[in-house]
Structure formats: structure tokens, C-alpha cells
Design a protein around this motif. Structure first.
Motif, mmCIF file in Angstrom:
data_model
loop_
_atom_site.group_PDB
_atom_site.id
_atom_site.type_symbol
_atom_site.label_atom_id
_atom_site.label_comp_id
_atom_site.label_asym_id
_atom_site.label_seq_id
_atom_site.Cartn_x
_atom_site.Cartn_y
_atom_site.Cartn_z
ATOM 1 N N ILE A 195 0.822 -1.211 0.000
ATOM 2 C CA ILE A 195 0.000 0.000 0.000
ATOM 3 C C ILE A 195 0.859 1.265 0.000
ATOM 4 C CG2 ILE A 195 -1.981 -1.102 1.102
ATOM 5 C CD1 ILE A 195 -1.068 0.086 3.758
ATOM 6 N N GLY B 179 -6.303 9.970 0.693
ATOM 7 C CA GLY B 179 -5.936 8.830 -0.143
ATOM 8 C C GLY B 179 -5.155 7.793 0.641
ATOM 9 N N GLN C 130 -7.392 5.695 2.678
ATOM 10 C CA GLN C 130 -8.073 4.681 1.863
ATOM 11 C C GLN C 130 -7.153 3.476 1.664
ATOM 12 O OE1 GLN C 130 -11.138 4.855 1.141
ATOM 13 N NE2 GLN C 130 -11.799 6.736 0.133
ATOM 14 N N TRP C 131 -5.882 3.750 1.365
ATOM 15 C CA TRP C 131 -4.943 2.637 1.153
ATOM 16 C C TRP C 131 -4.713 1.849 2.431
ATOM 17 C CZ3 TRP C 131 -1.271 6.502 -1.648
ATOM 18 C CH2 TRP C 131 -1.831 6.802 -2.926
ATOM 19 N N PRO D 61 -13.856 3.443 -3.547
ATOM 20 C CA PRO D 61 -12.479 3.615 -3.080
ATOM 21 C C PRO D 61 -11.816 4.892 -3.572
ATOM 22 C CG PRO D 61 -12.574 1.987 -4.818
ATOM 23 C CD PRO D 61 -13.985 2.336 -4.507
ATOM 24 N N VAL D 62 -12.275 5.476 -4.662
ATOM 25 C CA VAL D 62 -11.517 6.607 -5.185
ATOM 26 C C VAL D 62 -12.221 7.942 -4.985
ATOM 27 C CG1 VAL D 62 -10.249 5.243 -6.871
ATOM 28 C CG2 VAL D 62 -12.432 6.261 -7.529
ATOM 29 N N GLU E 270 -3.462 9.314 -7.226
ATOM 30 C CA GLU E 270 -3.922 8.399 -6.180
ATOM 31 C C GLU E 270 -4.857 7.358 -6.793
ATOM 32 O OE1 GLU E 270 -3.870 11.007 -2.049
ATOM 33 O OE2 GLU E 270 -5.571 11.247 -3.402
ATOM 34 N N THR F 115 -4.519 3.349 -6.842
ATOM 35 C CA THR F 115 -5.562 2.497 -6.300
ATOM 36 C C THR F 115 -5.983 1.435 -7.304
ATOM 37 O OG1 THR F 115 -6.354 4.433 -5.121
ATOM 38 C CG2 THR F 115 -7.808 2.531 -5.129
#
Lengths: 390, 278, 544
Positions: B161, B177, B180-181, B200-201, B208, B212
Motif C-alpha cells: 500500500i 488517499g 483509503q490505502w 475507493p476513489v 492516487e 488504487t
């Protein structure tokens, strides 16, 4: 704080000893115990440095409050559960000890009954209620000091946590719990001495409670209990379980999705905390010589929370500082101008929550960081910054 | 919900009353199988006769307009919401409707929420440590030790990640971001069989987003991944199979090209999207 | 008892029919005019006869007074009974109006005109003994039946229940026939019936059927032991019926007390339901705001001495304003800085509650203050012999319902209510639509606090007004809100009233304290089952 995750490969109970903050705390505590003992025993009375039996007793009381505050901080600081009913666990531990001390009176009571405590004779009872049996044995009573509050916390917590009652709701029900218990203990029929509670104690495991030596012994025992309780709590919060607790505090649903049975962790920590509170109560009672239902009053429970808030929650040592500071202030105030104490207490509640949300400990850390920032060129400090910033 | 039902659910909050989870059986077909699932909130049918099948190792994108029931579908799979009718199977052995959230999680279904939720007071490393598949009962957790093996595993995920440099920082200071990772990393620590990823984005920069996309496509094959996403460009960049939800049921299914040429889909979703864009 | 009664009756027989006739004419003729002046010398003679050593002679003198047909006789006898008929050193007879303190106000025994105060040492009481006391009591009871004053006749008829002797019956029967007032007639009939039932007469038993007075029950249970099986059976049947009735009445009474307690809980909790339920603010000082309302009532009554009713009415707006302003001060001064930190808010407001309590203790007094209940609120509404409803509780119950209805109207029908609901549901959205959320917060908090003030005004009529007044209600009111479902005013109403009733139903067999404990435990368990209360808010918003 305290994130020693990677380095700590050792046994969970001894892990706190490698922490700087615990080392300092234990050092200060032991030094204080030794100093008080020395000033009490070695310095002759009359000398301004002499610490009298009354003061030793008072310090002992503070230390038992400090242990209680540590117990509250464990659930509030690390688990996010604001219990407004910890006074109940404290009082139950106290009553367990009180029952033992009552039985120790034997036939030396006012009425001279060989088995029944005075208040039962007074109420014309002819036999001991079933729950008083066994309290003549120290081991049983001391076990009950931990088990009775633990059991209450287990049942109550089981019901509350499995229904996911948290936040202010939990605070309110815990308050109702201690309120209900207070009303119950006020009743003579409950068999705990009603309004007057349990008092007129004489001796504990054979030592005269009125002698200075016993008082010093109780003071030291309370200090040791505080040290052990602190280490236990520290061990819990620095373990993975402690991190799960913090995770639960900050994002309960997320923790559940990670596969942790949050309600069990809450229950476990809650029960441990209740037992510590019970222990604190048991150490408190022989030092003040009485236990009555006022210890169940919701105001007392919420006052404990203030000690923790003032000292700084989620630090443990902050709870100790808070308990001692507030109670010292209380002693001073009630001696000098008793009317002003409630004003001061009320004002503390407001000021701490509004202006000092991280308490005295937060202030320490802020000052420490400021100092470090001034000396960033010093390689030694850079080395320790990792731990402190987390 | 009847009282009886709620009672029987509460019992299982404490898992000593529940049967031990057994490994997922995918020999006889898909890893996730939803059939005729219906959920209504006060009469409004959020999910209406939904049928969905996810194969082992698949990367599936789910799209649909707002209120199509995407989040509710995830709630059902993870046990947060109970459907009024229908069945949901994980492999051919586990009826998810009879399990609660922690059980489902420990069975190997990981979920990433729309809004990133990481434990902000804990460090990146500790976030991953808590997420790791391990004995999650109380005493093993209390006495858990940090072994070299665990450290290696965490390092591996940190690498994946891209947060290795930030391992000791509290998660609270990470950018959107990065959170999220980290959350995807936490899911990976659980070694899930099925990953549910919700938008997720959302709110990510272009770079980013690319990162992802790489991350998610890299996971497919080892794990089954279900991605719910609004961003069409992103879906196009990662999707092999796409399912379109509309008003709580499946409207169309197929590759991105097939779906985007489906007249029904164009009407209810892409069409509306175009109008908005115009 | 019987013996003394007979003594009274002896006097009464002496009075005989003459008095019966005379009294009637007196009522007709003597209204207002003073035609007794001529009899003053005779009256003095009668009184003089009382001041003798022998109690027997005194008894005779009393009989003479009864026979005298003087209008003032009743007052004299009453004064004699109370020890207020006294003689000055110079031999004048006076009525002591109030025998408290050192100097007593006195009035002339003949004209009733006030003679100012006299030292108790200058007065000599005309003593009586127990026999005479009983003679007097019975005599006064019967004399009163001839009084033109209906109230007096009612009281005296009531007093006769169970005290009737056989020889009194014919007189009473006559009186019943002549009596115009329904209630007096009913009581007299009952009194005679009690005598007859006790004597084992069927007529008495039949007349007592359905009567709820305790004396009737005593009489019937005696009749049930009668030798005559018919009478005994009839009495037993009547008794069973009465028991049933009594049970019903006791049930109604419990319900009434329960609703009354419930109305107090609703009043206390409804303000919380607004601040806690709608705004999510835990205000531990809510009870102290109630206390301020109660003290406002007290202060009003201090400002308007002699007009407790007016003061109470004025306290309603005043109490509301005082508490609302205090609430706004708390919101602006503390709570606004703690937005989104409910636990800290709880602690801070608890601190405020301590300060307010101590403030009242220091500034006013740590002791309870007396708040007067105005006349129109005191007394009770008598439904029947077994059931009477106290008026103050009824007024408070009505007041609670009015306050509830008012709040419902505000929340449902006004702009403020709409804005409050909007802000509750989605603060950011409401703001972007031009609602000033801060202003709404202040208004909501003022409203909730003001209602606490109203609760305090109402409570001042039911309980002691002291610094701890609010503290006693805070946990209960939180329980009501939680039990009813947070953010639901109807829930608060239902929860408050039902908790009140449950508490009262439990009390007879569990005792007050245990009943309270049981209710608390019940709520704790209830919340386990339904964490969001009786009437939970539905939908996604409530999930948070």
C-alpha cells in the motif's frame, strides 16, 4: 502514547516495566511511600517535619481514591465508556471489607452478641442473613472484595454491552444503577446497616485499627495496591488488547468488522476496572472507619470522573494526579471555607472540560513537546520523539 | 423484526453460543451467492429480488445511480442489515443470514467503507496489526506477542500500500488517499476471501486513483473483489465484469462494453449521467 | 362512649320537641336582626351557672344553655369545649379568640365585639372534665343540625355516623323529613341506618347497601354476625359488594396518584426531551433549572404577600423566563464550546448544577422554603366516601397536559419547530438553506429550559422547595426520556405517565423505596431489549 508495539516481544505483564512513564511513576510513588514512612517513624512528634498518624491516614485515603481513579480511567480513557456508577463498585468492595470488619468485632459490640453485629441486634434479628456467612474468614471476605463488584459488573456489562448500549446512554444507566443501589442500601431490610452503614470497627487480621502502626501499614498496603493496579492497567493498555480497546473507543463498528467481539473486550475491561474499584473501596474502609450508602451517591461517582478529567484521561498517571489534587483541595477547602467547596468543584467541572480537555497530563506533554521543539538539534531528543509523538 | 428473532440474534453476539466457523467451500461454484433478496425500510424496498453471483478470484464492479441499493447490498453481506426475505451464501457452506458481523468478518469477508475509517489514535503499523488475521479472543489478544513473522507480514502489506515510510505515524495525520490505502491494507491483513470495497476513489487525486487501480487489480486472482464505484473512468480502467443495479435489483450484467451499450442501462443510468454532463 | 352519648341525649330529650319547632322559627326570623339583646340578662345567668365547682352542676348548666334557645348557645358551648370561654378578674365572661402566646385577643361573650388583647394571667378558664367534654360534643353535633348554615349541618351530620343511639333515632327521622339539603339528608339516613344495621334490623342493612363509608362497613360486618340468618346473609352480600366497590375505588385512587406522579415526571422530563432528544445535549443542570422555577414561585409570593394565587399565576411566565434565561446563559457560556462532545457536556453541566445548588444555599438558605398553596388549589374533590382527589394534584396534572400540548404545537406548527426539526435531521443542510443553526440552538435550549422552569413552578405546589429539589428528579427524568425513546415527545408523555402509575401500583406491596428500585431495574432491563426506547426514531438518521 505508549506505542511500543514493535520492541515489546516480552511477557505482557512485565511489559510496563520497560516503559519510561511507568518507571517514573513507580519511582515517585515508592519514594513518596518511603518518605512518609520515614517522616512518620523516624522524625519525633513535635518536629515540624513529623507526619502524624492523622496525615498518614489521610494520605492512605488519597491513595485509595487514586486507585479508584485509575480504574475509572481504564474504562473511560481507553475504552471510551464513561461510567457514572463506579462509586457502586467502590462501595461494594468497601461493604465486603466492612462486613469482614464487623464480624471481627465479635462479642465486643455494644450489645455483646457473639455473632450478630450491633445493628442486627438493634433490629431484633435473631440470626445472620445468609449473605453474611463466611465474612468472618479473611480469605473469603478479601476474595469477595474483588468478586462481588466483578460479578455485578459482569452481569450489568453483559446486559449493557450486548445490546450495544454505549455513550451517554450507558453513562445514564450506570448512574441509575448506583442510584438504585444507594436507595437499596439505605433500607434496613437489606441487612447492611441501612442509613448508618457499617462502623465501629476494631481490628483487621488481628491488628488494632486504632493503632498508629496499623494505620501506617494500611497506608503502605494501599500504596502497594496502587502500584500493582497501575502496573496491571498499564500492561493491559500496552497489550494488543489495549490497542483493541482504543480502536473500540474511536471506531466501534470498524473494530467489529475486523472480527473482534467488541462487547467481550468491553466486558473484560469493565470487569477488571470494577474489581480494581472494589479493591480501592476495601482499602478505603478500614482507613476511614465507616462505610455507608452515601458512597453509592451519583455525585460521588461523577466526582471520580472529574479527578480523571482534571488529571488527564487515557494516561493513568494523570488519574492518580487528579485524584490526589482534587481531594487535597477538598480537604483544604472543607477545612477553611466549607461553603466554597461546591462552588470550586462545580467550577472545576466546567473549566476542565472547556479549557483543559486533556487535563494536567496534557499540559505536561504540551510543555514537554514545546521544550523538545526548542532543542531539535539535540540528537538524544530526536531519538525519543518517535515514542512521544505517537 | 419479531422479538424472538432479535432474541436469537442477541445470543450470538457471544460466540460461545455459535457454531465454529469452518473453511469456505468453493468447490461447487461461486464464492458469493445472493438469491431473491429483498429488504424494505418502512415500506420502501431498498433491495428488491436481488440475484447476484461472484466467482472465486473475480474482480467485479457494481455501478448504479444513487439509491440503487449498493450500500444496502454490502450491509446485507456483512451482516449489518437483515433482509426480509431471500438467501445469501458464502461458498456452498455458510449461510450468511445466520451469522453476525464478527463471524462473517472472521470467515473472510472484508469490507472497506465509503468514508475511510481507520483508528486515528493508533499508528499505521498498529492499524495493520489489529487487522491481521489472528486469534481474536480476549486472552490471546491480551497476551499476544510481536513476532518476526508478524512483523514481516505487516511490512509486506506496508510495501503493497506504499505507506512504509509512515509506519510509526498516527493514522490520524494521513491524507485522505493514504487512509483509503491503509484501509485496503487492513483488509489485506485479514487475508480475506472476498473484499467489498465501497467507492475507493471518491475524493482522490488522479495519481492516487491510478495507484488504487493498480492495487485493486493486483489483488484480483488471489482474492475476490467487489468494487462499488461511481467514477466511470475508474470502473472502465479496472473492470472485467460489471453489474448494474437499479431500484434494488440487477438491471444488467456483462463487460463494461456490453453494459454501456445496453439500452436499459443507458436510459436509467448512463443516459441520465450524460444529461447531467450536458 | 355509649354512656356519654346517653348523657347528651338526656339533655337532648329535655330540649325535646320545643327546640325542634323553635329552631325552625329562629332560622326564619332572626336573620341579621338583634332581638336577643333583651335576653342578655338571662344569658348571663345561664353562663353564671357554669362557673361552679361541681361538674354535675356544670352539666346541668350546659343542659340549661341547650334549652335556652339562645342563638349564641352554640358558640358558647364550642368555646367551653375548646377552653376558650373564660372570665376576667372583674367577672366578665369573654370568648378568647386565639389562645396562643402571652396576650390573647378576646371578645365579649354577649355581643361578640372585640375587646382587644388581655394577658392570660388576667383570665380564668371555666374548666370541664372528660364527661362534660363528651356531653358537649354530642350536644353540639345535634344542635348544629338546626343551624341555618348548610355546611355546618353537613359536618354535624357526618359526625353522627356510627354515633347514633336508639333514642336519637326518632328525632333524626323527623329531621330527615324536614331537611332540604340532599347531602345532609343522605348522611342522616346513613347514620340512622348504621344504628339500625348494628341493631340487626333488616331495614338498616338494606339502606346501607352500596355505602362506602368505613362506619357503614363496620355496621354491616356486625350485622353479618347477627342471629337472624336473613339479616346476616343480606349483610354479608352487601359487604361483598362494598368490598368490590372499595377495590375499584382503591384502584382508581392508585391510578390517580400514579398519573399525578407521572405528570410530575412528564413535566420534569419533557424539557429534557427537547434539549437531550432534539439537540443531543445532556444537561445535568436541568433539575436545577426546575429548582429555579420553584424558587421563582417562592419569590413571587414574597413579593405579593397575601395573594398566593395571583403570585402563582404570575410565576408561570416568570418561572419560564428565569429558567429560560439561565438556560441560554448555560448554552452560550458553556455548552456551545462542547459541541459534539456529549460526555464532556454532561460533566460540565453537572458542574453548573453544583454551582447553582450551592448558590441557592448561600444566597437564600439551605433550608426548605414554604410555598403557599392558594385556596382554589387546596382541598379535594370528594367523589364518594372512599375516593377523594386532591385538587393541587389535579391542577398539576392538567397543567402538565397543557404544557405538553403547547410544546407539541410549537414543534409541529411553528416556524421554530420546523427549523428545530430541520437542524436535528441535517445540520449542514439546514444551514445551507438559510436556517441560522446557532439561533435555533439557543431558542431550543431556551424552550427546554423554560419548560423546566414551568415544571419547577408546578412542583412547588407538591413538594418542598429546597436546593435539592432538582437533583431528586434528574435521574428519573433521564429515565423517562430514555424509556420513551429519545427525541419523541409522545414517548416522553407515555413513558412518564406509565412510570408514575407503575411506581404507584408497586408501592403498596413493595414499599416506596423498593418500588423505585424495581422501576429503575425495570428500565435498565428494558433498555437492554429496546435500546432506543418505547418509540424509537426510525430510519437511517437514527442509526448514527
Amino acid at each position: 502514547m505508549s506505542l511500543t508495539t514493535e520492541s515489546s516481544t516480552n511477557f505482557w505483564l512485565t511489559r510496563p516495566f520497560s516503559e519510561r512513564s511507568t518507571q517514573i511513576f513507580l519511582g515517585v510513588l515508592l519514594a513518596a511511600l518511603a518518605l512518609v514512612t520515614l517522616l512518620h517513624v523516624a522524625v519525633p512528634p513535635g518536629n515540624p517535619l513529623h507526619v502524624g498518624a492523622y496525615t498518614v491516614n489521610l494520605f492512605g485515603k488519597y491513595l485509595s481514591y487514586a486507585l479508584l481513579a485509575v480504574a475509572v480511567d481504564l474504562v473511560w480513557g481507553y475504552l471510551g465508556i464513561l461510567s457514572l456508577g463506579h462509586g457502586a463498585f467502590f462501595a461494594i468492595g468497601g461493604y465486603a471489607m466492612g462486613m469482614y470488619l464487623m464480624r471481627q468485632i465479635g462479642d465486643r459490640g455494644t450489645y455483646g452478641h457473639p455473632v450478630l453485629p450491633d445493628f442486627m441486634v438493634f433490629l431484633n434479628w435473631d440470626s445472620l442473613p445468609w449473605f453474611w456467612h463466611g465474612f468472618d474468614m479473611a480469605w473469603f471476605a478479601f476474595a469477595m472484595v474483588l468478586l462481588a463488584p466483578g460479578l455485578l459488573a459482569l452481569v450489568f456489562g453483559f446486559l449493557a454491552f450486548r445490546s450495544r448500549v454505549t455513550g451517554v446512554y450507558l453513562s445514564i444507566i450506570t448512574q441509575a444503577l448506583t442510584f438504585a443501589l444507594m436507595l437499596a442500601f439505605f433500607r434496613n431490610e437489606m441487612g447492611f446497616g441501612g442509613n448508618n452503614g457499617l462502623t465501629d470497627f476494631r481490628e483487621i487480621v488481628g491488628f488494632d485499627l486504632r493503632s498508629d502502626a496499623t494505620r501506617l501499614g494500611l497506608f503502605l498496603a494501599t500504596g502497594v495496591a496502587l502500584a500493582l493496579g497501575y502496573i496491571l492497567c498499564r500492561a493491559i493498555v500496552t497489550s494488543k488488547l489495549g490497542r483493541v480497546s482504543v480502536a473500540t473507543r474511536d471506531a466501534e463498528a470498524r473494530t467489529r468488522f475486523l472480527g473482534y467481539r467488541v462487547e467481550r473486550f468491553q466486558l473484560f475491561v469493565f470487569v477488571v476496572s470494577a474489581m480494581l474499584a472494589g479493591l480501592a473501596g476495601a482499602l478505603y474502609v478500614p482507613q476511614v472507619g465507616i462505610i455507608n450508602p452515601s458512597e453509592f451517591s451519583p455525585i460521588f461517582s461523577i466526582e471520580i470522573v472529574l479527578w480523571v478529567a482534571l488529571g488527564g484521561r487515557a494516561t493513568l498517571y494523570g488519574a492518580v494526579i487528579g485524584a490526589i489534587l482534587v481531594n487535597y483541595a477538598k480537604t483544604i477547602f472543607t477545612g477553611v471555607m466549607p461553603d466554597a467547596w461546591l462552588f470550586a468543584l462545580g467550577a472545576m467541572f466546567v473549566l476542565v472540560t472547556v479549557f483543559l480537555p486533556k487535563g494536567v497530563a496534557g499540559l505536561f506533554r504540551y510543555l514537554k513537546r514545546r521544550k523538545r521543539e526548542d532543542q531539535t538539534t539535540d540528537p538524544d531528543h530526536q531519538h525519543t520523539s518517535k515514542e512521544a509523538s505517537a | 423484526m419479531s422479538l424472538l428473532q432479535s432474541l436469537s440474534q442477541r445470543d450470538r453476539v457471544f460466540d460461545f453460543m455459535a457454531p465454529q466457523a469452518s473453511p469456505v467451500d468453493v468447490r461447487h461454484g461461486p464464492i458469493l451467492y445472493m438469491e431473491d433478496v429483498t429488504v424494505s425500510f418502512d415500506g420502501f424496498k431498498a433491495i428488491n429480488n436481488l440475484n447476484l453471483t461472484i466467482n472465486d478470484g473475480e474482480l467485479r464492479c457494481i455501478i448504479g445511480p444513487n439509491g440503487a441499493g449498493k450500500t444496502t447490498m454490502m450491509d446485507i453481506i456483512t451482516g449489518k442489515t437483515r433482509p426480509n426475505s431471500g438467501s445469501v451464501w458464502f461458498g456452498s457452506r455458510h449461510n450468511l443470514l445466520h451469522m453476525n458481523e464478527p463471524d462473517i468478518a472472521s470467515l473472510g469477508i472484508g469490507r472497506k467503507f465509503q468514508k475511510p475509517t481507520v483508528f486515528e489514535a493508533l499508528s499505521v503499523f498498529e492499524n495493520l496489526e489489529l487487522a491481521m488475521a489472528a486469534d481474536k479472543r480476549i486472552f490471546p489478544t491480551l497476551t499476544a506477542r510481536m513476532t518476526g513473522e508478524i512483523k514481516d507480514r505487516i511490512d509486506e502489506v506496508l510495501e503493497t500500500i506504499g505507506l512504509k515510510a509512515l509506519r510509526h505515524q498516527p493514522a490520524g495525520i494521513l491524507s485522505h488517499g493514504q487512509k483509503q490505502w491503509l484501509e485496503i491494507g487492513m483488509l489485506l491483513m485479514q487475508r480475506p476471501r472476498l473484499l467489498l470495497v465501497d467507492e475507493p476513489v471518491a475524493g482522490m487525486t488522479e495519481q492516487e486513483m491510478e495507484r488504487t487501480a493498480e492495487l485493486l487489480t493486483g489483488l484480483a486472482g488471489k482474492q475476490s473483489v467487489v468494487v462499488v464505484e461511481h467514477d466511470m473512468g475508474f470502473v472502465r480502467s479496472i473492470a472485467r465484469q460489471v453489474t448494474v443495479l437499479h431500484q434494488g435489483s440487477v438491471l444488467a450484467e456483462g463487460t463494461m462494453d456490453q453494459v454501456s451499450n445496453d439500452p436499459k442501462v443507458i436510459e436509467v443510468y448512463l443516459g441520465a449521467d450524460d444529461e447531467e454532463a450536458a | 362512649m355509649r354512656r356519654f352519648l346517653s348523657l347528651a341525649l338526656l339533655c337532648f330529650l329535655l330540649l325535646g320537641a320545643t327546640l325542634t319547632a323553635q329552631a325552625q322559627t329562629d332560622t326564619a326570623n332572626n336573620s341579621g336582626s338583634d332581638n336577643t339583646g333583651a335576653n342578655d340578662s338571662a344569658a348571663l345567668e345561664l353562663l353564671e351557672a357554669l362557673d361552679v365547682e361541681s361538674y354535675t352542676a356544670k352539666g346541668e348548666a350546659i343542659t340549661a344553655i341547650l334549652q335556652s334557645d339562645d342563638e349564641r348557645a352554640r358558640d358558647w358551648l364550642q368555646a367551653l369545649l375548646d377552653g376558650r370561654l373564660q372570665r376576667t378578674e372583674d367577672g366578665r365572661f369573654v370568648l378568647v379568640l386565639e389562645n396562643r402566646g402571652r396576650d390573647w385577643p378576646v371578645a365579649d361573650v354577649l355581643t361578640g365585639e372585640a375587646l382587644g388583647e388581655m394577658s392570660r394571667r388576667d383570665l380564668e378558664r371555666i374548666g370541664i372534665n372528660n364527661n362534660l367534654r363528651n356531653q358537649l360534643r354530642s350536644a353540639i353535633a345535634v344542635v348544629d343540625l338546626y343551624s341555618p348554615n348548610v355546611e355546618r349541618r353537613r359536618t354535624s351530620a357526618e359526625r353522627l355516623l356510627g354515633e347514633v343511639d336508639g333514642e336519637l333515632v326518632p328525632t333524626l327521622d323527623d329531621l330527615i323529613e324536614q331537611e332540604e339539603d340532599e347531602q345532609v339528608r343522605y348522611r342522616l339516613t346513613q347514620a340512622v341506618a348504621i344504628y339500625r344495621a348494628e341493631a340487626g334490623e333488616m331495614a338498616g342493612v338494606e339502606a346501607l347497601d352500596g355505602s362506602l363509608h368505613p362506619r357503614s362497613r363496620v355496621a354491616l360486618s356486625r350485622a353479618a354476625n347477627s342471629d337472624d340468618p336473613i339479616v346476616a346473609n343480606a349483610a354479608a352480600a352487601s359487604l361483598a359488594g362494598i368490598e368490590q366497590q372499595l377495590k375499584l375505588n382503591r384502584g382508581l385512587e392508585t391510578l390517580y396518584f400514579g398519573l399525578s406522579l407521572g405528570s410530575v415526571l412528564v413535566l420534569a422530563a419533557i424539557g429534557l426531551a427537547i434539549t437531550f432528544g432534539v439537540m443531543g445535549v445532556i444537561n445535568m443542570a436541568h433539575g436545577e433549572l426546575m429548582m429555579l422555577g420553584a424558587y421563582t414561585t417562592w419569590a413571587m409570593q414574597q413579593l405579593l404577600p397575601g395573594q398566593p394565587g395571583l403570585a402563582l399565576i404570575l410565576s408561570i411566565p416568570a418561572g419560564f423566563m428565569v429558567a429560560a434565561l439561565a438556560g441560554v446563559a448555560i448554552e452560550r457560556g458553556v455548552i456551545q464550546f462542547l459541541k459534539g462532545r456529549p460526555l464532556e457536556t454532561l460533566l460540565a453541566t453537572f458542574g453548573i448544577s453544583l454551582i447553582l445548588q450551592q448558590l441557592v444555599r448561600t444566597v437564600i438558605s439551605p433550608l426548605n422554603r414554604t410555598v403557599i398553596t392558594p385556596e382554589w388549589m387546596s382541598g379535594s374533590l370528594v367523589v364518594n366516601d372512599a375516593l377523594s382527589l386532591t385538587l393541587n394534584r389535579m391542577v398539576v396534572l392538567g397543567f402538565a397536559l397543557v404544557v405538553f400540548a403547547g410544546l407539541m404545537l410549537i414543534m409541529r406548527r411553528t416556524r421554530l419547530g420546523l427549523e428545530v426539526r430541520a437542524v436535528t435531521q441535517n445540520r449542514a443542510m439546514a444551514r445551507s438553506m438559510g436556517i441560522r443553526a446557532t439561533r435555533v440552538d439557543i431558542m431550543t435550549f431556551a424552550l427546554g429550559s423554560g419548560v423546566a422552569g414551568l415544571a419547577g413552578v408546578a412542583l412547588s405546589q407538591l413538594t418542598n422547595v429546597g436546593p435539592n429539589l432538582g437533583q431528586n428528579y434528574i435521574i428519573d427524568s433521564f429515565m423517562v426520556v430514555v424509556f420513551g425513546g429519545v427525541g419523541n415527545l409522545w414517548g416522553t408523555l407515555v413513558a412518564g405517565l406509565s412510570l408514575g402509575v407503575i411506581n404507584q401500583v408497586l408501592e403498596p406491596w413493595a414499599g416506596a423505596v423498593l418500588a423505585k428500585i424495581i422501576v429503575l431495574v425495570f428500565i435498565i432491563l428494558f433498555i437492554q431489549k429496546r435500546p432506543r426506547g418505547l418509540f424509537p426514531q426510525k430510519g437511517r438518521a437514527a442509526e448514527g
